[in-house]
Design a protein around this motif. Structure first.
Motif, PDB file in Angstrom:
ATOM      1  N   GLN A  75       0.809  -1.225   0.000  1.00 46.85           N
ATOM      2  CA  GLN A  75       0.000   0.000   0.000  1.00 46.85           C
ATOM      3  C   GLN A  75       0.843   1.277   0.000  1.00 46.85           C
ATOM      4  O   GLN A  75       0.399   2.315  -0.494  1.00 46.85           O
ATOM      5  CB  GLN A  75      -0.968   0.009   1.179  1.00 46.85           C
ATOM      6  CG  GLN A  75      -0.322   0.034   2.553  1.00 46.85           C
ATOM      7  CD  GLN A  75       0.053  -1.342   3.068  1.00 46.85           C
ATOM      8  OE1 GLN A  75      -0.113  -2.331   2.363  1.00 46.85           O
ATOM      9  NE2 GLN A  75       0.553  -1.399   4.296  1.00 46.85           N
ATOM     10  N   ASP A  76       2.057   1.222   0.546  1.00 40.10           N
ATOM     11  CA  ASP A  76       2.924   2.408   0.578  1.00 40.10           C
ATOM     12  C   ASP A  76       4.028   2.333  -0.476  1.00 40.10           C
ATOM     13  O   ASP A  76       5.043   3.011  -0.354  1.00 40.10           O
ATOM     14  CB  ASP A  76       3.554   2.554   1.972  1.00 40.10           C
ATOM     15  CG  ASP A  76       2.508   2.788   3.049  1.00 40.10           C
ATOM     16  OD1 ASP A  76       1.542   3.514   2.766  1.00 40.10           O
ATOM     17  OD2 ASP A  76       2.658   2.246   4.157  1.00 40.10           O
TER      18      ASP A  76
ATOM     19  N   ALA B 266      -4.510   3.743  -1.555  1.00 40.68           N
ATOM     20  CA  ALA B 266      -3.375   3.871  -2.474  1.00 40.68           C
ATOM     21  C   ALA B 266      -3.838   3.928  -3.920  1.00 40.68           C
ATOM     22  O   ALA B 266      -3.333   4.721  -4.722  1.00 40.68           O
ATOM     23  CB  ALA B 266      -2.403   2.706  -2.273  1.00 40.68           C
TER      24      ALA B 266
ATOM     25  N   PRO C  97       4.157   2.818  -4.286  1.00 37.83           N
ATOM     26  CA  PRO C  97       3.599   3.134  -5.607  1.00 37.83           C
ATOM     27  C   PRO C  97       4.412   2.550  -6.759  1.00 37.83           C
ATOM     28  O   PRO C  97       3.848   2.203  -7.793  1.00 37.83           O
ATOM     29  CB  PRO C  97       3.597   4.673  -5.633  1.00 37.83           C
ATOM     30  CG  PRO C  97       4.483   5.109  -4.520  1.00 37.83           C
ATOM     31  CD  PRO C  97       4.432   4.039  -3.486  1.00 37.83           C
TER      32      PRO C  97
END
Length: 450
Positions: free
Chosen positions: A95-96, A126, A98
């Motif tokens: 989720q963190d 996200a 990209p």
């Protein structure tokens, strides 16, 4: 514990149009276990990479977009084996990350031979950022809390689950099945469908452990609220979240900002509310003015209801003690039947592609709990938690929209029954709503042709 979504994962594996998979779902709903179990059952090898536990792996995605180089670095760093056709590659806690999400585009285009699945908490947040979204290059699956059917299987009641799936006519359920299903459903209202509380009950019959597990999950969610990029939104998210039981306890369950905080206005809280929706922690159900297609064209965006992702979490957040399990129908009727509505909504969302709506009018006041779109039909649904199942609102809905209403559905504690265009479904059969609607419509067509 058996999860029915494993069947969808197998379809993904076998599809000739397979793309990298993103598995969405709230924290502690069982995403990691599911992917590992799927890999263990259907692949020779599983290569698992946790991007939160091993933050150093993220660098491999930041320095290159070459899939072979990324995989070579991961193999060398982790000492895991990866073979194209026989390995399930799992990227967890993305989720963190990209760059990891964006790399799925290159796995899809340049290395389709690899079977790649990704998971992470707050992925909905996200993916709401356009920069990280590989449009058209990934497949999606949503894992929700365990359904009542899955709860039965975990609880050692596979015979009851098999019976429910075998029902092929809208006729009353024998007492030998009806009574135990009614009792098991009350326990499901206590545990909900999050895997850990279910495990605490099915393995140890420990209600106190169920309570602690649910409290811990709620605590984890509330800590996640602080991950909103604007720190000023954190208390607003918390206040909305904590207000949901009281919102649902009113006769009219429409969400009111003033119930969050005196003087609160929509524009001050809409970003915080959207965060909860994107995180999939709540379902936002809009009021629909008429049963037309597309149903979204008839949304009243100023009127909506909020429900929680899981019935057990709603019960715990509302501080309703498990002792209500032994008090007749109290679990079903507590705070205006909100638990039952939340439960039915969870079941409906698992079966129908379009998010349900609700219908109401002010003068005189009528409200239909949900509208569902099944193929090109819009069908009204009412949830009754007491012995009185008279459906004034369903009657009014038919008066206003009779030509468009092929069938009316009522969930209650009464037995399965088709009475003309009224289908009564016992609450414990909510997982089979789509099938039962099909059986009812077929039965009515056969009756009319005689």
């Amino acid at each position: 514990m058996e999860r029915l979504i494993l069947n969808d994962l197998l379809k993904w594996k076998l599809s000739k149009h397979r793309k990298p998979l993103i598995l969405k779902g709230v924290r502690q709903v069982g995403k990691t276990w599911l992917l590992k179990e799927f890999g263990k059952r259907y692949y020779e090898n599983v290569a698992y990479f946790n991007l939160d536990e091993h933050e150093e792996y993220r660098q491999f995605f930041e320095t290159t977009k070459d899939v072979d180089r990324i995989l070579q670095n991961l193999i060398l760093a982790s000492a895991q084996k990866i073979q194209a056709e026989n390995t399930l590659i799992i990227f967890d806690e993305i989720q963190d990350c990209p760059k990891v999400i964006n790399s799925m585009k290159y796995f899809c285009e340049n290395a389709p031979q690899y079977h790649v699945a990704c998971a992470g908490s707050l992925l909905g947040i996200a993916l709401s950022k356009p920069s990280s979204f590989p449009v058209g290059k990934v497949d999606f699956l949503q894992i929700n809390p365990m359904s009542f059917t899955e709860f039965l299987m975990a609880n050692g009641d596979k015979n009851l689950a098999q019976y429910l799936s075998s029902v092929d006519t809208p006729a009353p359920i024998p007492d030998a099945f009806f009574n135990p299903l009614y009792e098991k459903l009350k326990m499901y209202y206590v545990t909900g469908g999050m895997p850990e509380p279910v495990l605490m009950w099915t393995e140890d019959r420990d209600v106190e452990a169920v309570q602690i597990a649910l409290s811990n999950i709620i605590g984890a969610y509330e800590r996640d609220f602080a991950k909103h990029p604007e720190i000023s939104e954190f208390p607003k998210i918390s206040m909305i979240w904590r207000s949901i039981p009281s919102q649902l306890a009113r006769e009219n369950k429409k969400f009111i900002y003033k119930a969050v905080k005196e003087g609160a206005r929509a524009r001050e809280y809409e970003d915080a509310l959207q965060w909860l929706v994107d995180a999939n922690l709540v379902s936002k159900i809009y009021r629909c003015s008429a049963p037309g297609l597309p149903i979204s064209a008839y949304d009243d965006l100023s009127s909506f209801k909020l429900y929680l992702v899981d019935i057990g979490l709603l019960r715990r957040l509302a501080h309703l003690a498990p002792t209500a399990f032994g008090e007749g129908n109290r679990l079903f009727t507590e705070f205006k039947g909100a638990l039952s509505e939340n439960y039915v909504l969870q079941a409906l969302k698992n079966q129908f592609e379009v998010t349900p709506r609700y219908w109401s009018q002010v003068n005189p006041p009528y409200e239909v709990d949900f509208l569902i779109q099944r193929e090109n039909d819009i069908l009204p649904v009412e949830v009754k938690s007491e012995s009185n199942t008279e459906s004034h609102s369903l009657k009014k809905f038919k008066e206003k929209f009779g030509d468009e209403t092929k069938l009316r559905i009522r969930f209650s504690l009464n037995n399965l029954k088709l009475d003309g265009d009224m289908l009564n479904i016992p609450l414990f059969m909510a997982d089979y709503t789509d099938k039962l609607i099909g059986l009812a419509l077929k039965s009515n067509r056969l009756y009319r042709t005689r």
